[in-house]
Design a protein around this motif. Structure first.
Motif, PDB file in Angstrom:
ATOM      1  N   ASP A  34     -60.127 -11.506  50.931  1.00  0.00           N
ATOM      2  CA  ASP A  34     -58.784 -10.948  51.018  1.00  0.00           C
ATOM      3  C   ASP A  34     -58.804  -9.448  51.256  1.00  0.00           C
ATOM      4  N   SER A  35     -60.004  -8.877  51.427  1.00  0.00           N
ATOM      5  CA  SER A  35     -60.100  -7.425  51.612  1.00  0.00           C
ATOM      6  C   SER A  35     -61.292  -7.070  52.487  1.00  0.00           C
ATOM      7  N   LEU A  36     -61.181  -5.900  53.115  1.00  0.00           N
ATOM      8  CA  LEU A  36     -62.274  -5.304  53.870  1.00  0.00           C
ATOM      9  C   LEU A  36     -62.703  -4.030  53.160  1.00  0.00           C
ATOM     10  N   PHE A  37     -63.987  -3.896  52.900  1.00  0.00           N
ATOM     11  CA  PHE A  37     -64.509  -2.668  52.311  1.00  0.00           C
ATOM     12  C   PHE A  37     -64.536  -1.593  53.388  1.00  0.00           C
ATOM     13  N   ILE A  38     -64.000  -0.393  53.074  1.00  0.00           N
ATOM     14  CA  ILE A  38     -63.953   0.693  54.054  1.00  0.00           C
ATOM     15  C   ILE A  38     -64.913   1.819  53.698  1.00  0.00           C
ATOM     16  N   TYR A  48     -62.312   2.875  49.196  1.00  0.00           N
ATOM     17  CA  TYR A  48     -61.242   2.544  50.126  1.00  0.00           C
ATOM     18  C   TYR A  48     -61.415   1.107  50.603  1.00  0.00           C
ATOM     19  N   MET A  49     -60.294   0.455  50.837  1.00  0.00           N
ATOM     20  CA  MET A  49     -60.313  -0.937  51.282  1.00  0.00           C
ATOM     21  C   MET A  49     -59.056  -1.223  52.094  1.00  0.00           C
ATOM     22  N   ILE A  50     -59.088  -2.353  52.787  1.00  0.00           N
ATOM     23  CA  ILE A  50     -57.915  -2.876  53.480  1.00  0.00           C
ATOM     24  C   ILE A  50     -57.677  -4.265  52.923  1.00  0.00           C
ATOM     25  N   GLY A  51     -56.516  -4.465  52.313  1.00  0.00           N
ATOM     26  CA  GLY A  51     -56.136  -5.802  51.849  1.00  0.00           C
ATOM     27  C   GLY A  51     -55.559  -6.566  53.020  1.00  0.00           C
ATOM     28  N   ILE A  52     -56.117  -7.723  53.336  1.00  0.00           N
ATOM     29  CA  ILE A  52     -55.689  -8.476  54.524  1.00  0.00           C
ATOM     30  C   ILE A  52     -54.835  -9.684  54.166  1.00  0.00           C
ATOM     31  N   GLY A  53     -54.263  -9.665  52.956  1.00  0.00           N
ATOM     32  CA  GLY A  53     -53.502 -10.830  52.505  1.00  0.00           C
ATOM     33  C   GLY A  53     -52.000 -10.647  52.496  1.00  0.00           C
ATOM     34  N   THR A  54     -51.504  -9.568  53.115  1.00  0.00           N
ATOM     35  CA  THR A  54     -50.052  -9.349  53.107  1.00  0.00           C
ATOM     36  C   THR A  54     -49.570  -8.971  54.495  1.00  0.00           C
ATOM     37  N   PRO A  55     -48.281  -9.216  54.775  1.00  0.00           N
ATOM     38  CA  PRO A  55     -47.736  -8.797  56.065  1.00  0.00           C
ATOM     39  C   PRO A  55     -47.504  -7.287  56.091  1.00  0.00           C
ATOM     40  N   ASP A  56     -47.535  -6.723  57.267  1.00  0.00           N
ATOM     41  CA  ASP A  56     -47.268  -5.299  57.444  1.00  0.00           C
ATOM     42  C   ASP A  56     -45.815  -5.009  57.063  1.00  0.00           C
ATOM     43  N   LEU A  81     -52.824  -3.784  57.925  1.00  0.00           N
ATOM     44  CA  LEU A  81     -54.195  -3.279  58.033  1.00  0.00           C
ATOM     45  C   LEU A  81     -54.294  -1.818  57.598  1.00  0.00           C
ATOM     46  N   ALA A  82     -53.387  -1.411  56.708  1.00  0.00           N
ATOM     47  CA  ALA A  82     -53.422  -0.035  56.201  1.00  0.00           C
ATOM     48  C   ALA A  82     -54.540   0.118  55.177  1.00  0.00           C
ATOM     49  N   THR A  83     -55.206   1.263  55.210  1.00  0.00           N
ATOM     50  CA  THR A  83     -56.256   1.565  54.247  1.00  0.00           C
ATOM     51  C   THR A  83     -55.638   2.027  52.936  1.00  0.00           C
TER      52      THR A  83
END
Length: 170
Positions: A34-38, A48-56, A81-83
């Motif tokens: 559910d996340s990308l490590f940044i 820092y991370m990007i949570g990919i489980g919600t709509p913009d 895709l906000a950090t």
């Protein structure tokens, strides 16, 4: 996939897919990333991370409205895709990460289905080639098994992949 500590996650490459892992099944086994490590924040014990489980969405209010529309009306919105910062500050946290090989295999399978190729049931066939160019064996096995079967100086070549009942050259 593997389970890592917070320190290990912070040392991983940018773009590592992960989810928080709760020990002893407290929340059940995670269903997916559910996340990308940044990257490491550096100045504080955070990353820092990007949570990919919600709509913009431009605000929390809009986010909740969009989530409701998606659930009740079937609306679609692009992924957010906000950090952001992780913000847990807990060294005992562990994470389930998807390694590059996992991502490659998931993308390959997704592309296979997107091309409407049918069920994926890949089996690879390998050939062991002697130094003089002749072949010694053809194997229906894993690449590791084929490499273990090869003698010093021999080369393992991937010849085909089987998809359902059809063999395709690689």
């Amino acid at each position: 996939m593997k389970i890592v500590t917070r320190a290990e996650l912070k040392a991983m490459p940018i773009g590592t897919l992960y989810t928080e892992f709760h020990e002893d099944g407290k929340k059940g086994w995670p269903f997916g990333p559910d996340s990308l490590f940044i990257g490491d924040c550096g100045y504080i014990d955070d990353f820092y991370m990007i949570g990919i489980g919600t709509p913009d969405a431009e605000s929390t209010e809009v986010l909740f409205d969009r989530q409701g529309e998606m659930e009740q009306q079937g609306a679609a919105y692009p992924v957010d895709l906000a950090t952001d910062r992780e913000g847990m500050y807990q060294d005992h946290c562990r994470y389930l990460v998807w390694e590059p090989e996992d991502i490659r295999d998931i993308v390959a399978r997704t592309a296979w289905f997107a091309a409407q190729q049918g069920e994926w049931n890949a089996t690879r066939r390998y050939r062991i080639r002697k130094p003089d160019g002749t072949t010694r064996a053809d194997l229906d096995a894993s690449e590791q098994d084929a490499r273990e079967s090869a003698q010093p100086g021999e080369v393992v070549e991937r010849m085909y992949e089987r998809h359902e009942t059809e063999w395709r050259p690689v």
